[in-house]
Design an enzyme around this catalytic site. Structure first.
Site, short mmCIF file in Angstrom:
data_model
loop_
_atom_site.label_atom_id
_atom_site.label_comp_id
_atom_site.label_asym_id
_atom_site.label_seq_id
_atom_site.Cartn_x
_atom_site.Cartn_y
_atom_site.Cartn_z
N HIS A 1 -4.85 7.33 -15.55
CA HIS A 1 -4.02 6.26 -16.10
C HIS A 1 -2.58 6.33 -15.59
CE1 HIS A 1 -7.53 5.75 -18.63
NE2 HIS A 1 -7.11 4.51 -18.80
N HIS B 1 -3.49 -3.13 -8.16
CA HIS B 1 -4.84 -3.16 -8.72
C HIS B 1 -5.26 -1.75 -9.09
CE1 HIS B 1 -5.47 -2.19 -4.47
NE2 HIS B 1 -6.66 -1.71 -4.80
N HIS C 1 -8.70 1.16 -10.10
CA HIS C 1 -10.08 1.58 -9.88
C HIS C 1 -10.46 2.61 -10.94
CE1 HIS C 1 -10.27 -0.26 -5.89
NE2 HIS C 1 -9.12 0.33 -5.61
N HIS D 1 -3.08 1.48 -7.93
CA HIS D 1 -2.37 1.72 -6.68
C HIS D 1 -2.13 0.40 -5.98
CE1 HIS D 1 -5.81 1.92 -3.49
NE2 HIS D 1 -6.24 1.27 -4.54
N GLU E 1 -13.96 4.63 -5.00
CA GLU E 1 -13.16 3.64 -5.74
C GLU E 1 -14.05 2.61 -6.41
OE1 GLU E 1 -9.06 3.38 -3.14
OE2 GLU E 1 -10.66 1.97 -2.69
N CYS F 1 -5.94 -5.80 -1.40
CA CYS F 1 -5.47 -4.45 -1.74
C CYS F 1 -3.96 -4.28 -1.63
CB CYS F 1 -6.18 -3.41 -0.87
SG CYS F 1 -7.95 -3.32 -1.21
#
Length: 118
Positions: free
Chosen positions: A69, A29, A31, A14, A108, A25
């Site tokens: 994914h 990136h 998680h 995201h 996360e 952020c």
């Protein structure tokens, strides 16, 4: 009050585009997310359950099909893809199907959790 929880895991990317460019952020990136669903009730069913854990299988299928994914900005169609927003999204999805849903938590990272509990 009886409470049960179950965890679901998925990996996704995201980007929080509303943040300043120098915020980590704001960059693309990913998680390894954990979604924890809580169901509660004042009484147990005839089998002694709040809800049979097997009945949560549709949530696993939903997560695996639509979130795992994937790029969450595309999945949710907006740029406010925070753990808080995900917790509310999964709460709403679960509550519509499982009336005993009382809260959803999303992690996360191993040290951070967001919870939605109306």
């Amino acid at each position: 009050m009886f409470r049960i929880t179950k965890e679901f895991h998925f990996s996704a990317s995201h980007q929080l585009k509303s943040l300043p460019d120098d915020h980590q952020c704001a960059r693309l990136h990913g998680h390894n997310y954990i979604v924890e669903v809580e169901l509660s009730g004042t009484e147990l069913n005839e089998h002694g359950f709040v809800r049979d854990y097997h009945e949560l299988a549709p949530l696993k299928q939903y997560i695996d099909t639509h979130f795992d994914h994937r790029h969450l900005n595309d999945v949710l169609g907006h740029d406010r893809v925070t753990a808080e927003c995900l917790a509310q999204h999964f709460y709403d999805w679960c509550k519509a199907r499982l009336p005993e849903t009382s809260a959803v938590r999303v992690s996360e990272t191993p040290k951070t959790w967001a919870e939605y509990r109306p």
